[in-house]
Scaffold this motif. Structure first.
Motif, PDB file in Angstrom:
ATOM      1  N   ARG A 156       0.853  -1.198   0.000  1.00  0.00           N
ATOM      2  CA  ARG A 156       0.000   0.000   0.000  1.00  0.00           C
ATOM      3  C   ARG A 156       0.882   1.238   0.000  1.00  0.00           C
ATOM      4  O   ARG A 156       2.001   1.243   0.513  1.00  0.00           O
ATOM      5  CB  ARG A 156      -0.857   0.033   1.277  1.00  0.00           C
ATOM      6  CG  ARG A 156      -1.667  -1.229   1.535  1.00  0.00           C
ATOM      7  CD  ARG A 156      -3.019  -1.160   0.892  1.00  0.00           C
ATOM      8  NE  ARG A 156      -3.860  -0.190   1.574  1.00  0.00           N
ATOM      9  CZ  ARG A 156      -4.587  -0.484   2.675  1.00  0.00           C
ATOM     10  NH1 ARG A 156      -4.548  -1.697   3.215  1.00  0.00           N
ATOM     11  NH2 ARG A 156      -5.366   0.433   3.212  1.00  0.00           N
ATOM     12  N   VAL A 196      -6.667   8.405  -1.691  1.00  0.00           N
ATOM     13  CA  VAL A 196      -7.795   8.036  -0.836  1.00  0.00           C
ATOM     14  C   VAL A 196      -7.248   7.352   0.413  1.00  0.00           C
ATOM     15  O   VAL A 196      -6.580   6.319   0.319  1.00  0.00           O
ATOM     16  CB  VAL A 196      -8.764   7.088  -1.579  1.00  0.00           C
ATOM     17  CG1 VAL A 196      -9.926   6.708  -0.663  1.00  0.00           C
ATOM     18  CG2 VAL A 196      -9.271   7.739  -2.859  1.00  0.00           C
ATOM     19  N   THR A 197      -7.516   7.923   1.580  1.00  0.00           N
ATOM     20  CA  THR A 197      -6.934   7.400   2.817  1.00  0.00           C
ATOM     21  C   THR A 197      -7.727   6.212   3.355  1.00  0.00           C
ATOM     22  O   THR A 197      -8.922   6.065   3.089  1.00  0.00           O
ATOM     23  CB  THR A 197      -6.861   8.498   3.885  1.00  0.00           C
ATOM     24  OG1 THR A 197      -8.179   8.984   4.146  1.00  0.00           O
ATOM     25  CG2 THR A 197      -5.980   9.641   3.418  1.00  0.00           C
ATOM     26  N   ALA A 198      -7.010   5.362   4.137  1.00  0.00           N
ATOM     27  CA  ALA A 198      -7.646   4.126   4.612  1.00  0.00           C
ATOM     28  C   ALA A 198      -7.054   3.657   5.939  1.00  0.00           C
ATOM     29  O   ALA A 198      -6.727   2.491   6.102  1.00  0.00           O
ATOM     30  CB  ALA A 198      -7.500   3.036   3.562  1.00  0.00           C
ATOM     31  N   ASP A 202       0.578   3.876  -8.325  1.00  0.00           N
ATOM     32  CA  ASP A 202      -0.716   4.304  -8.855  1.00  0.00           C
ATOM     33  C   ASP A 202      -0.884   5.817  -8.731  1.00  0.00           C
ATOM     34  O   ASP A 202      -1.362   6.482  -9.659  1.00  0.00           O
ATOM     35  CB  ASP A 202      -1.854   3.607  -8.112  1.00  0.00           C
ATOM     36  CG  ASP A 202      -1.919   2.116  -8.370  1.00  0.00           C
ATOM     37  OD1 ASP A 202      -1.522   1.685  -9.462  1.00  0.00           O
ATOM     38  OD2 ASP A 202      -2.353   1.372  -7.464  1.00  0.00           O
ATOM     39  N   THR A 260      -0.484   7.529   7.217  1.00  0.00           N
ATOM     40  CA  THR A 260      -1.876   7.333   6.819  1.00  0.00           C
ATOM     41  C   THR A 260      -1.886   6.433   5.590  1.00  0.00           C
ATOM     42  O   THR A 260      -1.345   6.798   4.536  1.00  0.00           O
ATOM     43  CB  THR A 260      -2.548   8.668   6.492  1.00  0.00           C
ATOM     44  OG1 THR A 260      -2.504   9.521   7.643  1.00  0.00           O
ATOM     45  CG2 THR A 260      -4.003   8.454   6.088  1.00  0.00           C
ATOM     46  N   LEU A 261      -2.452   5.250   5.729  1.00  0.00           N
ATOM     47  CA  LEU A 261      -2.486   4.296   4.627  1.00  0.00           C
ATOM     48  C   LEU A 261      -3.383   4.797   3.498  1.00  0.00           C
ATOM     49  O   LEU A 261      -4.366   5.504   3.737  1.00  0.00           O
ATOM     50  CB  LEU A 261      -2.992   2.941   5.116  1.00  0.00           C
ATOM     51  CG  LEU A 261      -2.104   2.197   6.120  1.00  0.00           C
ATOM     52  CD1 LEU A 261      -2.800   0.940   6.615  1.00  0.00           C
ATOM     53  CD2 LEU A 261      -0.767   1.846   5.486  1.00  0.00           C
ATOM     54  N   LEU A 262      -3.031   4.422   2.288  1.00  0.00           N
ATOM     55  CA  LEU A 262      -3.818   4.759   1.106  1.00  0.00           C
ATOM     56  C   LEU A 262      -4.457   3.497   0.542  1.00  0.00           C
ATOM     57  O   LEU A 262      -4.002   2.381   0.780  1.00  0.00           O
ATOM     58  CB  LEU A 262      -2.944   5.421   0.043  1.00  0.00           C
ATOM     59  CG  LEU A 262      -2.153   6.663   0.476  1.00  0.00           C
ATOM     60  CD1 LEU A 262      -1.326   7.181  -0.694  1.00  0.00           C
ATOM     61  CD2 LEU A 262      -3.084   7.739   1.006  1.00  0.00           C
ATOM     62  N   SER A 263      -5.484   3.681  -0.241  1.00  0.00           N
ATOM     63  CA  SER A 263      -6.153   2.538  -0.857  1.00  0.00           C
ATOM     64  C   SER A 263      -5.421   2.063  -2.105  1.00  0.00           C
ATOM     65  O   SER A 263      -5.747   1.015  -2.656  1.00  0.00           O
ATOM     66  CB  SER A 263      -7.592   2.903  -1.215  1.00  0.00           C
ATOM     67  OG  SER A 263      -7.610   4.009  -2.103  1.00  0.00           O
ATOM     68  N   SER A 264      -4.429   2.829  -2.556  1.00  0.00           N
ATOM     69  CA  SER A 264      -3.677   2.483  -3.759  1.00  0.00           C
ATOM     70  C   SER A 264      -2.184   2.518  -3.455  1.00  0.00           C
ATOM     71  O   SER A 264      -1.768   2.902  -2.359  1.00  0.00           O
ATOM     72  CB  SER A 264      -4.012   3.452  -4.893  1.00  0.00           C
ATOM     73  OG  SER A 264      -3.781   4.793  -4.485  1.00  0.00           O
ATOM     74  N   THR A 265      -1.368   2.118  -4.406  1.00  0.00           N
ATOM     75  CA  THR A 265       0.080   2.146  -4.239  1.00  0.00           C
ATOM     76  C   THR A 265       0.640   3.504  -4.647  1.00  0.00           C
ATOM     77  O   THR A 265      -0.034   4.301  -5.310  1.00  0.00           O
ATOM     78  CB  THR A 265       0.749   1.061  -5.092  1.00  0.00           C
ATOM     79  OG1 THR A 265       0.561   1.388  -6.482  1.00  0.00           O
ATOM     80  CG2 THR A 265       0.174  -0.319  -4.792  1.00  0.00           C
TER      81      THR A 265
END
Length: 282
Positions: A13, A39-41, A31, A23-28
């Motif tokens: 991620r 987009v944060t996750a 990307d 803050t993790l993202l929904s994409s790499t």
């Protein structure tokens, strides 16, 4: 913004680094560089993750610039085993490295003395292209840069000399180029005088400013893209300053167990240990 790459629950991620947390993202990161939305996750402490190379999806070889600090060009005069150029180049010198060289900011640097006895360090600033372009004008070149990061172009000097003076083989051994620790977006980087340093076992061996570059970031992109399309995700190294081991007297080469710290002000720090590795040498 600082974009890092991490693997959480077996999934790679992207993440935004903010102080001691991510803050993790929904994409790499790959990307995002190519236009995906941020987009944060979820949030994690930075101390609980291992940072990887920020980029993993390479369009081609890593693109590199040689002899881009005149003090480095001059320090190696007479030490290139008969392969010295007649004079300083009037335009940037380019070469490539295989993408399998790339490792993360704390990964071991592979070291196989059966392949080479002259493993050298080269602290560098790297750029990542964020927008496709061909024959890009110098005044618009930085508009095509997504961000900057730290690299060490670990090189095998005897392999460089053994193959006709071209640099591909002597700079493309697997798992030898630290990259990271994160990708800092261009809008968060002060390009006026970044300090480039390399330490080996606590001894400062390279220490320079990006203002000493022979060809600027914009000039590199303009020259490299002339008639040749640069694509989002391309990684470009911009050259190393003086202080490399091959030019020292006596020479200083990396050995198993050496700790190599590479840092660039505003971009972060890499800390890698040279580690005996079987790369299949004869």
């Amino acid at each position: 913004m600082k974009l890092a790459s991490v693997t959480v629950d077996g999934v790679r991620r992207g993440a935004v680094v903010d102080g001691e947390s991510i803050t993790l993202l929904s994409s790499t990161v790959d990307d995002v560089v190519r236009g995906a939305p941020v987009v944060t996750a979820g949030v994690l402490p930075l101390s609980e993750v291992r940072l990887e190379s920020p980029v993993h999806r390479f369009n081609r070889d890593v693109l590199c610039t040689g002899w881009n600090y005149w003090d480095h060009f001059d320090e190696s005069a007479g030490k290139r085993e008969g392969q010295d150029p007649v004079s300083r180049p009037l335009r940037p010198t380019f070469f490539t490295k295989g993408p399998d060289t790339v490792i993360g900011p704390s990964d071991p640097i592979a070291y196989d003395p059966s392949l080479s006895q002259k493993w050298d360090y080269e602290a560098e600033i790297a750029m990542v292209i964020g927008r496709d372009g061909r024959s890009i004008p110098e005044e618009k070149a930085l508009d095509h840069v997504f961000g900057f990061l730290v690299a060490n172009d670990v090189s095998q000097r005897d392999l460089q000399r053994a193959h006709g003076g071209q640099w591909l083989k002597g700079k493309s051994l697997d798992a030898t180029m630290p990259l990271g620790p994160w990708l800092t977006t261009t809008d968060s980087v002060d390009l006026t005088g970044m300090r480039v340093q390399c330490e080996v076992n606590g001894v400062l061996l390279q220490d320079a400013s990006s203002t000493q570059m022979a060809f600027s970031f914009a000039q590199i992109i303009a020259e490299l893209s002339e008639g040749m399309t640069l694509r989002a995700g391309d990684v470009i190294l911009t050259g190393t300053p003086s202080g490399v081991g091959n030019a020292r007297e006596p020479q200083v080469f990396l050995r198993d167990g050496d700790v190599v710290v590479t840092r660039v002000s505003g971009l972060g720090e890499l800390r890698n240990t040279v580690t005996l590795t079987d790369l299949g040498g004869r």
